[in-house]
Design a protein around this motif. Structure first.
Motif: not given
Length: 233
Positions: A42-45, A95-102, A204-212
């Motif tokens: 979810q975070r990566r999406a 920067a926002f994406a990087a802050a989600l990682d970790g 599905t995971r693929d659809v989840f990323a597109q939905a986000v």
């Protein structure tokens, strides 16, 4: 004496609010039904969406040319994963994406959707940011509510404060078998509200990323859409 008076005046003057087009709380499910790998997915999406050229273009095309976003995970408790950040440039999105990682998982337990909605509302009310629009972007895979206030009571309080709630319905395989719109319809009836509120559904995971991504573009642009947006096809 004059210096003292100047200092006192400065201390008494509130910090100027930040003008922005949209204050957006990304309220992501971290309850017991979400595994650690699903939580990280979810975070990566959301990280990928916030660095996507179409999303960044939508942000630049807003009235102020920027939005402010915070990422929160909810379960029995709520935890701020990324505090309020202004997104205006490609670097801001990165920067926002990087802050989600970790950051470690801090929310756990069963569902407390009503509490999560009120927590998100409070983040908006106390952030000293002056947004033209204020939105909670809720995601989850059920309408269970084991703790805290009733969902509809919390929803009504949030709407009374002028905050819109949209939702992302994460459908399970069982949910699809029971009817693809079942969870989305419950979210439409119990959770969303405010001007232009809508539900996006994903399985599905693929659809989840597109939905986000699709959901963020709709929220950022403020374009009117149908109440339930299907992303299963």
């Amino acid at each position: 004496m004059r210096l003292i008076l100047v200092c006192l005046t400065l201390l008494a003057t509130p910090v100027a609010a930040q003008d922005t087009d949209l204050e957006l709380v990304l309220l992501a499910d971290a309850s017991g039904s979400i595994t650690q790998s699903e939580l990280l997915f979810q975070r990566r999406a959301y990280a990928e969406a916030m660095t996507d050229p179409e999303v960044l273009t939508a942000i630049r095309n807003t009235a102020y040319g920027n939005i402010t976003v915070t990422y929160v995970e909810w379960a029995t408790n709520q935890a701020v994963v990324v505090p309020w950040m202004r997104i205006e440039t490609d670097a801001d999105g990165a920067a926002f994406a990087a802050a989600l990682d970790g950051p470690p998982r801090q929310a756990s337990g069963r569902n407390a959707i009503g509490s999560a909605l009120l927590f998100a509302r409070d983040l908006i009310e106390t952030n000293r940011i002056d947004g033209w629009r204020r939105v909670i972007d809720f995601s989850g895979d059920s309408t269970g509510n084991s703790f805290g206030p009733a969902i509809t009571d919390a929803r009504d309080q949030v709407l009374a404060d002028g905050v819109t709630i949209n939702a992302l319905a994460i459908l399970s395989e069982g949910g699809i078998m029971d009817g693809r719109d079942a969870l989305a319809e419950r979210y439409a009836d119990m959770i969303i509200g405010g001007p232009g509120a809508f539900v996006v559904e994903a399985a599905t995971r693929d659809v989840f990323a597109q939905a986000v991504k699709r959901k963020l573009i709709l929220e950022i642009s403020g374009v009117a859409t149908q109440r339930i947006v299907a992303d299963l096809d």
